[in-house]
Design an enzyme around this catalytic site. Structure first.
Site, PDB file in Angstrom:
ATOM      1  N   ARG A 232      26.299  92.466  27.846  1.00 20.04           N
ATOM      2  CA  ARG A 232      27.281  92.668  28.924  1.00 20.04           C
ATOM      3  C   ARG A 232      28.634  92.770  28.246  1.00 20.04           C
ATOM      4  NH1 ARG A 232      27.959  89.724  34.690  1.00 20.04           N
ATOM      5  NH2 ARG A 232      26.326  91.256  35.062  1.00 20.04           N
TER       6      ARG A 232
ATOM      7  N   HIS B 147      26.105  99.663  35.873  1.00 19.37           N
ATOM      8  CA  HIS B 147      25.315  98.431  35.979  1.00 19.37           C
ATOM      9  C   HIS B 147      23.879  98.807  36.367  1.00 19.37           C
ATOM     10  CE1 HIS B 147      24.441  94.295  36.238  1.00 19.37           C
ATOM     11  NE2 HIS B 147      25.145  93.929  37.284  1.00 19.37           N
TER      12      HIS B 147
ATOM     13  N   GLN C 103      21.137  96.201  37.710  1.00 18.05           N
ATOM     14  CA  GLN C 103      21.363  95.774  39.089  1.00 18.05           C
ATOM     15  C   GLN C 103      20.736  96.774  40.064  1.00 18.05           C
ATOM     16  OE1 GLN C 103      23.204  93.001  40.455  1.00 18.05           O
ATOM     17  NE2 GLN C 103      22.105  93.768  42.249  1.00 18.05           N
TER      18      GLN C 103
ATOM     19  N   ASP D 236      30.912  95.684  47.116  1.00 11.34           N
ATOM     20  CA  ASP D 236      31.020  94.844  45.918  1.00 11.34           C
ATOM     21  C   ASP D 236      32.449  94.305  45.905  1.00 11.34           C
ATOM     22  OD1 ASP D 236      30.615  93.648  43.440  1.00 11.34           O
ATOM     23  OD2 ASP D 236      30.808  95.510  42.286  1.00 11.34           O
TER      24      ASP D 236
ATOM     25  N   CYS E 124      25.695  93.077  45.248  1.00 13.83           N
ATOM     26  CA  CYS E 124      25.128  92.622  43.965  1.00 13.83           C
ATOM     27  C   CYS E 124      25.461  91.165  43.686  1.00 13.83           C
ATOM     28  CB  CYS E 124      25.597  93.522  42.833  1.00 13.83           C
ATOM     29  SG  CYS E 124      27.374  93.441  42.528  1.00 13.83           S
TER      30      CYS E 124
ATOM     31  N   ARG F 112      16.390  90.528  40.787  1.00 17.79           N
ATOM     32  CA  ARG F 112      16.871  90.781  39.432  1.00 17.79           C
ATOM     33  C   ARG F 112      15.803  90.375  38.418  1.00 17.79           C
ATOM     34  NH1 ARG F 112      22.270  91.399  38.297  1.00 17.79           N
ATOM     35  NH2 ARG F 112      21.462  91.982  36.249  1.00 17.79           N
TER      36      ARG F 112
HETATM   37  N1   CP Z   1      25.153  90.918  40.026  1.00 15.20           N
HETATM   38  C1   CP Z   1      25.364  90.431  38.800  1.00 15.20           C
HETATM   39  O1   CP Z   1      25.270  91.142  37.810  1.00 15.20           O
HETATM   40  O2   CP Z   1      25.628  89.098  38.766  1.00 15.20           O
HETATM   41  P1   CP Z   1      26.174  88.261  37.514  1.00 15.20           P
HETATM   42  O3   CP Z   1      27.568  88.759  37.233  1.00 15.20           O
HETATM   43  O4   CP Z   1      26.141  86.849  37.971  1.00 15.20           O
HETATM   44  O5   CP Z   1      25.268  88.518  36.341  1.00 15.20           O
HETATM   45  N1  NVA Z   2      31.800  95.272  39.824  1.00 17.81           N
HETATM   46  C1  NVA Z   2      31.575  93.913  39.444  1.00 17.81           C
HETATM   47  C2  NVA Z   2      30.106  93.610  39.379  1.00 17.81           C
HETATM   48  C3  NVA Z   2      29.761  92.181  39.071  1.00 17.81           C
HETATM   49  C4  NVA Z   2      28.297  91.947  38.954  1.00 17.81           C
HETATM   50  C5  NVA Z   2      32.238  93.632  38.109  1.00 17.81           C
HETATM   51  O1  NVA Z   2      32.160  94.487  37.214  1.00 17.81           O
HETATM   52  O2  NVA Z   2      32.853  92.577  37.957  1.00 17.81           O
END
Ligand code: CP
Ligand code: NVA
Length: 309
Positions: A109, A136, A139, A227, A266, A294
């Site tokens: 990530r 993502h 997700q 989101d 998400c 997930r």
């Molecule tokens: N939706 C998602 O990716 O959650 P986290 O940021 O908790 O991993």
């Molecule tokens: N769009 C959000 C998604 C978190 C899972 C971010 O990037 O923070």
């Protein structure tokens, strides 16, 4: 077979994503009643180790990949980038080459998508995108699985997105082209998604339509999605928040959609901002199934990356 990286949904393609969804449904069903950490009977990734690198916060992604590896009979290690040599200047390329000698797959990530591309270029084991500023994909495999489970076959589905044109929306648009559904995105001016994703999905036959009026976008939709208005790493600017306010998913908006429409998010959610409490807590909200999925979706992504699907 060349190394299977999963940086975006198109790395797998529509047939493989359909196979992932089918596999996830079967495996989820087959392990019903087992303690969560008990491996599946066939333990298809026995002896395999996944290294996870986090340059941003996470709850679902870290826990779901860890549990996914346990349930597949393998194991995972979690590393915060700041505690790695990567955090004090070791290059992404060298990190990729070292980890490839030590583990069987890498999930990361990070912020800049170019970083994961660099990692994949130098890794000789699969690299999986656990979220970048651009996309993502993991997700969205979970989201598609959740829709199919809730008897929403993907082809022709009308998916309506509200708020920020962000990484999650990019992967939804990409999925639309691959799985043949349509996306209406209701976003304020200046917060549109990248045209590259839109062009690719349209070229694949999906209808991708911009709306400035949230009510119009919601009309007869099958799925409403939103989101956070402020993604990780972004500044919380008042100008952005006020531009987003008309795009909150509330009961009035849900009332414009089909009578059996569902709500996806998400998570983490900011109830009162992008979604009202009434919608978030309503029966139409399937966000907890989405979160649980997930694990099941990530298991299938992993099996695909290891050449098992
Ligand atoms: N939706 C998602 O990716 O959650 P986290 O940021 O908790 O991993
Ligand atoms: N769009 C959000 C998604 C978190 C899972 C971010 O990037 O923070």
């Amino acid at each position: 077979m060349s190394v299977r990286h999963f940086l975006d949904l198109s790395d797998a393609g529509g047939d493989a994503i359909a196979a992932m969804i089918g596999d996830a449904i079967d495996r989820k069903d087959a392990r019903k009643g087992l303690p969560k950490g008990q491996p599946d009977a066939d333990a298809p990734l026995a002896g395999r180790v996944l290294a996870m690198i986090f340059e941003k916060n996470s709850t679902r992604t870290r826990v779901s990949f860890d549990m996914a590896m346990r349930q597949l009979g393998g194991s995972a290690m979690i590393m915060e980038a700041g505690s790695m040599q990567l955090g004090r200047g070791e290059t992404v390329a060298d990190t990729a080459r070292v980890l490839s000698r030590m583990v069987d797959a890498i999930m990361i990530r990070t912020d800049d998508h170019a970083k994961i591309e660099e990692l994949a270029r130098h890794a000789t084991v699969p690299v999986i995108n656990g979220l970048t500023d651009r996309s993502h994909p993991c997700q969205i495999v979970a989201d598609l699985l959740t829709l199919v489970e809730h008897r929403k076959p993907l082809p022709g589905l009308e998916v309506a997105w509200f708020g920020d044109g962000n990484n999650v929306l990019h992967s939804i648009i990409e999925a639309a082209g691959l799985m043949k559904f349509n996306v209406r995105y209701a976003v304020p001016e200046g917060y549109e998604p990248d045209t590259e994703f839109i062009a690719a999905a349209r070229a694949a036959g999906a209808r991708i339509t911009l709306y400035r009026d949230a009510c119009e976008a919601a009309r007869d939709a099958d799925v409403l999605v939103t989101d956070t208005w402020v993604s990780m790493g972004q500044a919380e600017a008042e100008a952005k928040l006020s531009a987003m306010r008309p795009f909150q998913v509330d009961e009035a908006l849900m009332g414009r959609a089909k009578h059996d429409a569902v709500f996806l998010h998400c998570l983490p959610a900011h109830v009162g901002d992008e979604v009202s409490e009434a919608v978030f807590e309503s029966p139409a909200s399937i966000v907890w199934d989405e979160a649980e999925n997930r694990i099941h979706a990530q298991k299938s992504v992993l099996r695909w990356a290891f050449g098992q699907l």
